[in-house]
Scaffold this motif. Structure first.
Motif, PDB file in Angstrom:
ATOM      1  N   GLN A   1      31.942  24.909  36.167  1.00 26.82           N
ATOM      2  CA  GLN A   1      32.608  25.809  37.104  1.00 26.82           C
ATOM      3  C   GLN A   1      32.631  27.201  36.497  1.00 26.82           C
ATOM      4  OE1 GLN A   1      36.068  24.226  39.448  1.00 26.82           O
ATOM      5  NE2 GLN A   1      36.189  22.772  37.755  1.00 26.82           N
ATOM      6  N   LEU A   2      32.134  28.163  37.242  1.00 26.83           N
ATOM      7  CA  LEU A   2      32.129  29.563  36.816  1.00 26.83           C
ATOM      8  C   LEU A   2      32.832  30.378  37.884  1.00 26.83           C
ATOM      9  CD1 LEU A   2      28.375  29.862  35.715  1.00 26.83           C
ATOM     10  CD2 LEU A   2      30.333  29.250  34.294  1.00 26.83           C
ATOM     11  N   VAL A   3      33.790  31.182  37.471  1.00 24.54           N
ATOM     12  CA  VAL A   3      34.520  32.033  38.406  1.00 24.54           C
ATOM     13  C   VAL A   3      34.219  33.483  38.060  1.00 24.54           C
ATOM     14  CG1 VAL A   3      36.775  32.658  39.326  1.00 24.54           C
ATOM     15  CG2 VAL A   3      36.327  30.295  38.622  1.00 24.54           C
ATOM     16  N   PHE A   4      33.838  34.263  39.086  1.00 24.77           N
ATOM     17  CA  PHE A   4      33.415  35.637  38.875  1.00 24.77           C
ATOM     18  C   PHE A   4      34.279  36.610  39.675  1.00 24.77           C
ATOM     19  CE2 PHE A   4      29.657  32.912  38.621  1.00 24.77           C
ATOM     20  CZ  PHE A   4      29.141  33.269  37.376  1.00 24.77           C
ATOM     21  N   ASP A   5      34.473  37.772  39.105  1.00 25.11           N
ATOM     22  CA  ASP A   5      34.981  38.902  39.875  1.00 25.11           C
ATOM     23  C   ASP A   5      33.857  39.315  40.830  1.00 25.11           C
ATOM     24  OD1 ASP A   5      35.403  41.572  40.764  1.00 25.11           O
ATOM     25  OD2 ASP A   5      36.717  41.976  39.067  1.00 25.11           O
ATOM     26  N   ALA A   6      34.135  39.222  42.122  1.00 20.25           N
ATOM     27  CA  ALA A   6      33.100  39.497  43.119  1.00 20.25           C
ATOM     28  C   ALA A   6      33.373  40.813  43.841  1.00 20.25           C
ATOM     29  CB  ALA A   6      33.010  38.347  44.110  1.00 20.25           C
ATOM     30  N   THR A   7      33.884  41.793  43.115  1.00 17.81           N
ATOM     31  CA  THR A   7      34.101  43.108  43.731  1.00 17.81           C
ATOM     32  C   THR A   7      32.811  43.610  44.367  1.00 17.81           C
ATOM     33  OG1 THR A   7      35.855  43.628  42.155  1.00 17.81           O
ATOM     34  CG2 THR A   7      34.802  45.483  43.290  1.00 17.81           C
TER      35      THR A   7
ATOM     36  N   LEU B   1      23.145  32.079  34.397  1.00 22.20           N
ATOM     37  CA  LEU B   1      24.077  32.258  35.512  1.00 22.20           C
ATOM     38  C   LEU B   1      25.336  33.007  35.115  1.00 22.20           C
ATOM     39  CD1 LEU B   1      23.444  28.731  36.879  1.00 22.20           C
ATOM     40  CD2 LEU B   1      23.085  30.785  38.222  1.00 22.20           C
ATOM     41  N   LEU B   2      25.579  33.154  33.819  1.00 23.73           N
ATOM     42  CA  LEU B   2      26.722  33.943  33.373  1.00 23.73           C
ATOM     43  C   LEU B   2      26.550  35.422  33.688  1.00 23.73           C
ATOM     44  CD1 LEU B   2      27.358  32.213  29.934  1.00 23.73           C
ATOM     45  CD2 LEU B   2      28.699  31.943  32.025  1.00 23.73           C
ATOM     46  N   ASP B   3      25.334  35.816  34.067  1.00 22.30           N
ATOM     47  CA  ASP B   3      25.075  37.216  34.399  1.00 22.30           C
ATOM     48  C   ASP B   3      25.255  37.528  35.875  1.00 22.30           C
ATOM     49  OD1 ASP B   3      24.431  37.815  31.769  1.00 22.30           O
ATOM     50  OD2 ASP B   3      22.323  37.275  32.023  1.00 22.30           O
ATOM     51  N   ILE B   4      25.727  36.556  36.644  1.00 22.80           N
ATOM     52  CA  ILE B   4      25.918  36.799  38.082  1.00 22.80           C
ATOM     53  C   ILE B   4      26.914  37.925  38.318  1.00 22.80           C
ATOM     54  CG2 ILE B   4      26.946  35.775  40.149  1.00 22.80           C
ATOM     55  CD1 ILE B   4      25.639  33.148  39.374  1.00 22.80           C
ATOM     56  N   GLY B   5      27.950  37.983  37.523  1.00 25.37           N
ATOM     57  CA  GLY B   5      28.979  39.006  37.668  1.00 25.37           C
ATOM     58  C   GLY B   5      29.974  38.871  36.538  1.00 25.37           C
ATOM     59  N   PRO B   6      31.015  39.709  36.521  1.00 28.58           N
ATOM     60  CA  PRO B   6      32.048  39.594  35.477  1.00 28.58           C
ATOM     61  C   PRO B   6      32.705  38.210  35.514  1.00 28.58           C
ATOM     62  CG  PRO B   6      32.266  41.661  36.684  1.00 28.58           C
ATOM     63  CD  PRO B   6      31.276  40.841  37.439  1.00 28.58           C
ATOM     64  N   VAL B   7      32.645  37.508  34.399  1.00 31.57           N
ATOM     65  CA  VAL B   7      33.136  36.130  34.342  1.00 31.57           C
ATOM     66  C   VAL B   7      34.643  36.130  34.126  1.00 31.57           C
ATOM     67  CG1 VAL B   7      33.002  33.926  33.141  1.00 31.57           C
ATOM     68  CG2 VAL B   7      30.933  35.298  33.456  1.00 31.57           C
ATOM     69  N   LEU B   8      35.359  35.454  35.023  1.00 25.60           N
ATOM     70  CA  LEU B   8      36.799  35.304  34.898  1.00 25.60           C
ATOM     71  C   LEU B   8      37.178  33.962  34.279  1.00 25.60           C
ATOM     72  CD1 LEU B   8      37.879  36.653  38.420  1.00 25.60           C
ATOM     73  CD2 LEU B   8      37.714  37.918  36.262  1.00 25.60           C
ATOM     74  N   GLN B   9      36.324  32.978  34.472  1.00 28.12           N
ATOM     75  CA  GLN B   9      36.613  31.644  33.944  1.00 28.12           C
ATOM     76  C   GLN B   9      35.304  30.884  33.842  1.00 28.12           C
ATOM     77  OE1 GLN B   9      39.548  29.390  36.191  1.00 28.12           O
ATOM     78  NE2 GLN B   9      38.674  27.463  35.551  1.00 28.12           N
TER      79      GLN B   9
ATOM     80  N   ARG C   1      22.315  37.682  43.233  1.00 29.95           N
ATOM     81  CA  ARG C   1      21.935  37.189  41.907  1.00 29.95           C
ATOM     82  C   ARG C   1      22.077  35.673  41.821  1.00 29.95           C
ATOM     83  NH1 ARG C   1      24.098  42.296  39.909  1.00 29.95           N
ATOM     84  NH2 ARG C   1      26.194  41.411  39.675  1.00 29.95           N
ATOM     85  N   TRP C   2      23.143  35.133  42.407  1.00 23.91           N
ATOM     86  CA  TRP C   2      23.302  33.679  42.424  1.00 23.91           C
ATOM     87  C   TRP C   2      22.102  33.024  43.089  1.00 23.91           C
ATOM     88  CZ3 TRP C   2      23.493  30.527  46.749  1.00 23.91           C
ATOM     89  CH2 TRP C   2      23.825  29.185  46.522  1.00 23.91           C
TER      90      TRP C   2
ATOM     91  N   ALA D   1      22.789  23.374  29.344  1.00 19.43           N
ATOM     92  CA  ALA D   1      23.307  24.633  28.806  1.00 19.43           C
ATOM     93  C   ALA D   1      22.276  25.740  28.944  1.00 19.43           C
ATOM     94  CB  ALA D   1      23.701  24.450  27.347  1.00 19.43           C
ATOM     95  N   ALA D   2      21.016  25.418  28.691  1.00 20.31           N
ATOM     96  CA  ALA D   2      19.959  26.427  28.819  1.00 20.31           C
ATOM     97  C   ALA D   2      19.815  26.894  30.261  1.00 20.31           C
ATOM     98  CB  ALA D   2      18.639  25.855  28.309  1.00 20.31           C
ATOM     99  N   ALA D   3      19.973  25.985  31.199  1.00 22.31           N
ATOM    100  CA  ALA D   3      19.856  26.356  32.608  1.00 22.31           C
ATOM    101  C   ALA D   3      21.072  27.132  33.095  1.00 22.31           C
ATOM    102  CB  ALA D   3      19.667  25.100  33.456  1.00 22.31           C
TER     103      ALA D   3
END
Length: 779
Positions: free
Chosen positions: A546-552, A610-618, A560-561, A604-606
């Protein structure tokens, strides 16, 4: 019969859906405006579709002023007791004394174990809960200076510092049904919190009270010190329509019985409809308080008993026997010949005047008022039901799990043929991983059975979705990019056709009918069994992140996703849920990702790009049993989720597409956006191979619309609809004939019509969307 004399209080039981978090908070605020005393949320920490309950309680505490708050009930195996005690005390201090603590011993142990907790036997779970209560109360006892030593084998502290003390004496309520839990309630808890829907009859309340009272007395406690709370469900409607299913004045009479004769004093309504909450808080609550006060005063004065509604022993189907309506024919349809119901269906057919009707009339997405519900138990019952129903001039609905987005598995004034009791599971060929399953089974239970052999099946993302509905419509879930749609794994089907005949469809026997079943099955018959080829999942595990992003910058996050998923290995499937910002809060994008296997390094490699989609909140990722992701719930359906859905496919996301999709959040009718990655294995299947013909897209775009605002939703969706092609029929609430060509694109619709002319020319069965020439397709 017992009345413990407690003041009456009233609350709401809300679904903590992560898909529309602001809607959940708004319902809590609406509960407060309605005058309710309490707001509660269920707690399933292993369910990715739900918000974390403790986080939600904290947020709602800051957005409300008066109501008390509680989980209903907290999953103790995943909540460390000493930390939970301090969390509860802290929130109680911050909220001005508005926190209560509902606790449960734990259920769904596969899912609990997947989250890292140790599996316990039922007896061990009760012991652990008892130990936890001692730890929690010891932490709250800040006046005691000695370090806390409490607990036992499962939960303990050894010299912990005490405190802080909560702002008020926090009640501990237990969700209890069996004798050992009931005895623990009597010995140590402040309240008993069962759900009426799980009770076979009102006598179960009396039996539970007796056990609690005896345990309380044995522990030297006064039984009346233990509050009796009750989760209830129901609908406000016409007079005489059933138990907690009628006008407010009937609710008042029926709840008065539960208070004065069964000791209940807190009623918590399970509903996500603000109208129900308003009626419950503003009409039922004050009238019930007044009635109970008058009855208690009469009892003290020795006056005559007031006549009241009497609810007696269990009736048909294990439900509660209800009084007949004041006007017995009010809820019966003149268009249904009840006297002609076949004898083999006697005891399986429910009218609005029958006990058990309230349990079967609604679906997850819709409150239904059918004239008749037939609970078929085998294929012969289905045949008899079809032959009877086609002679009645009323709508016909077919239901398996009852989770359909369109709410089409119930109706008003018609007949429902329910196949949920056809839920058998059988392995046919272990070497080929071929199994047979009834349409009434739900995917959570099927996943558990398949996991026993190291198998899995790509299906939807909710465990209580019915096999029959999903496997005849599509099936777009957590394993889609690796293994395709559920329909791609259906190898045979047994059906009842419109003339009542029972047929088999497979690769050699009526392959055309099998083709139609795999994507348009609801148009051609009622499936009574399916055969599927399971997928190998040797260790039963997947990597879930689960990745949570700031989607401003919402459009950029969406683009990007989509780009990253399109370039990812097909082992990775993702959903992206995007909700608008509120006040000072930015928009948030919540990505759910599943790697279809247990290769942690490859996953993990895949996941890393995806951590670059946006600012990671969680961010979090873990190895979990696939079956735990779609754990069964077996909840009672009362129309609790009434959102409206729209969807469409994109062959490839562009910046312009992303901007248009993001702009949907500017429309107040849109609760959230949901994007699902498809492509890969979904597109490996030829377009013409199944009636599900969407085989060239990378993304499914869906929007969750608020209830009762259909015109606003149509206007909002029209701004993005021209960019999309196709419609996933199982994920829309728009069933108009205009949708059919998009649901079944190209030659698919013509072929469906041709098959329907052969097997159902008079249009007995109605599919997920209406056919362009109507359901009757005679040449």
């Amino acid at each position: 019969m017992t009345d413990y004399g407690h003041d009456l209080t009233f609350g709401s039981f809300l679904t903590p859906t992560a898909a529309a978090p602001e809607q959940t908070v708004a319902l809590a605020q609406e509960s407060e405006r309605a005058g309710l005393d309490l707001v509660t949320f269920q707690d399933h920490p292993y369910q990715p579709g739900f918000l974390d309950t403790w986080t939600l309680l904290s947020y709602v505490a800051a957005r409300t002023e008066r109501v008390h708050l509680s989980a209903n009930v907290l999953n103790l195996p995943l909540r460390q007791p000493a930390v939970l005690a301090r969390s509860a005390a802290s929130l109680d201090l911050l909220s001005g004394g508005r926190v209560e603590l509902g606790l449960g011993a734990g259920a769904f142990w596969d899912a609990i174990e997947a989250m890292g907790a140790q599996r316990l036997t039922p007896g061990q779970a009760v012991d652990a809960l008892s130990e936890a209560i001692d730890v929690i109360r010891g932490i709250w006892d800040a006046d005691e200076r000695a370090p806390l030593r409490a607990g036992g084998e499962h939960h303990h502290v050894r010299g912990a510092k005490r405190g802080p003390a909560p702002a008020h004496p926090i009640d501990i309520w237990l969700g209890a049904y069996k004798p050992r839990m009931l005895r623990l309630t009597g010995a140590k808890a402040d309240g008993w919190l069962p759900s009426l829907g799980y009770m076979k009859s009102l006598s179960a309340l009396t039996d539970g009270n007796t056990i609690i009272d005896e345990a309380a007395a044995a522990a030297g406690r006064e039984p009346s010190a233990i509050r009796r709370l009750l989760n209830i469900g129901g609908q406000f409607g016409a007079a005489g329509s059933g138990m907690l299913s009628g006008p407010p004045e009937e609710w008042v009479d029926q709840l008065a019985v539960m208070t004065l004769e069964h000791g209940m004093s807190t009623y918590i309504l399970s509903s996500d409809d603000p109208r129900d909450l308003a009626v419950f808080g503003q009409e039922v609550a004050p009238a019930l308080r007044e009635l109970v006060a008058a009855e208690r005063a009469t009892a003290r004065d020795g006056g005559p008993d007031r006549p009241s509604v009497r609810l007696t022993a269990p009736g048909r189907g294990g439900a509660m026997r209800r009084p007949s309506p004041a006007h017995p024919d009010d809820e019966l349809s003149a268009a249904v010949d009840y006297g002609a119901i076949p004898s083999r269906l006697q005891g399986k057919a429910f009218t609005p005047r029958d006990a058990g009707y309230d349990d079967v009339r609604s679906s997850y997405m819709r409150v239904g008022h059918p004239a008749l519900v037939i609970m078929a138990e085998d294929a012969d019952d289905v045949s008899a039901a079809v032959l009877f129903a086609r002679e009645q001039d009323v709508p016909l609905s077919v239901r398996s799990g009852g989770h359909g987005i369109g709410g089409l598995s119930t109706n008003d004034g018609g007949i429902v043929i329910d196949v949920s009791r056809l839920d058998d599971y059988e392995v046919l060929d272990p070497a080929a991983r071929r199994f047979r399953v009834g349409p009434g089974a739900t995917w959570g239970h099927v996943a558990e059975r398949l996991a026993e052999r190291g198998w899995a099946m790509t299906s939807g993302n909710f465990g209580d979705t019915g096999v029959g509905g999903l496997a005849t419509a599509g099936g777009l879930g957590y394993l889609a990019r690796k293994h395709g749609m559920t329909v791609d794994h259906v190898t045979a089907a047994e059906l009842v056709l419109a003339d009542g005949s029972q047929v088999r469809a497979d690769a050699t026997t009526d392959p055309d009918l099998l083709w139609a079943v795999r994507g348009a099955g609801s148009h051609v018959g009622i499936v009574t069994a399916l055969e599927l080829e399971a997928l190998p999942l040797p260790h039963g595990n997947v990597v879930f992140a689960q990745l949570v992003f700031d989607a401003t910058d919402t459009a950029a996050v969406i683009e990007r996703w989509a780009d990253l998923l399109a370039a990812s290995p097909r082992d990775l499937t993702s959903f992206l849920n995007v909700s608008a910002g509120r006040g000072a809060q930015p928009p948030v994008a919540h990505a759910l990702l599943v790697w279809a296997g247990d290769d942690v390094d490859a996953a993990a490699a895949a996941l890393e790009p995806l951590l670059d989609i946006g600012p990671v909140l969680q961010q979090q990722a873990q190895l979990v049993p696939y079956a735990a992701l779609i754990a069964p719930h077996d909840g009672r359906h009362v129309g609790q989720q009434r959102i409206k859905m729209r969807n469409g496919y994109l062959r490839r996301m562009t910046a312009e597409d992303a901007a248009a999709i993001a702009a949907l959040l500017d429309h107040s009718v849109i609760g959230q956006l949901e994007l699902r990655s498809v492509g890969a294995a979904v597109n490996d299947v030829a377009r013409e191979a199944t009636a599900f013909a969407h085989r060239d897209a990378e993304v499914l775009v869906a929007a969750w619309g608020m209830p009762d605002r259909e015109d606003d939703l149509r206007i909002a969706w029209a701004t993005v609809e021209p960019r999309l092609h196709g419609v996933y029929a199982a994920y829309t609430s728009d069933a108009r004939p205009e949708v059919a060509a998009s649901a079944y694109p190209g030659a698919a619709l013509d072929r469906i019509l041709e098959i329907k002319r052969r097997v159902d020319p008079q249009g007995v069965f109605h599919g997920l969307v209406a056919l362009p020439d109507g359901d009757a397709v005679t040449a």
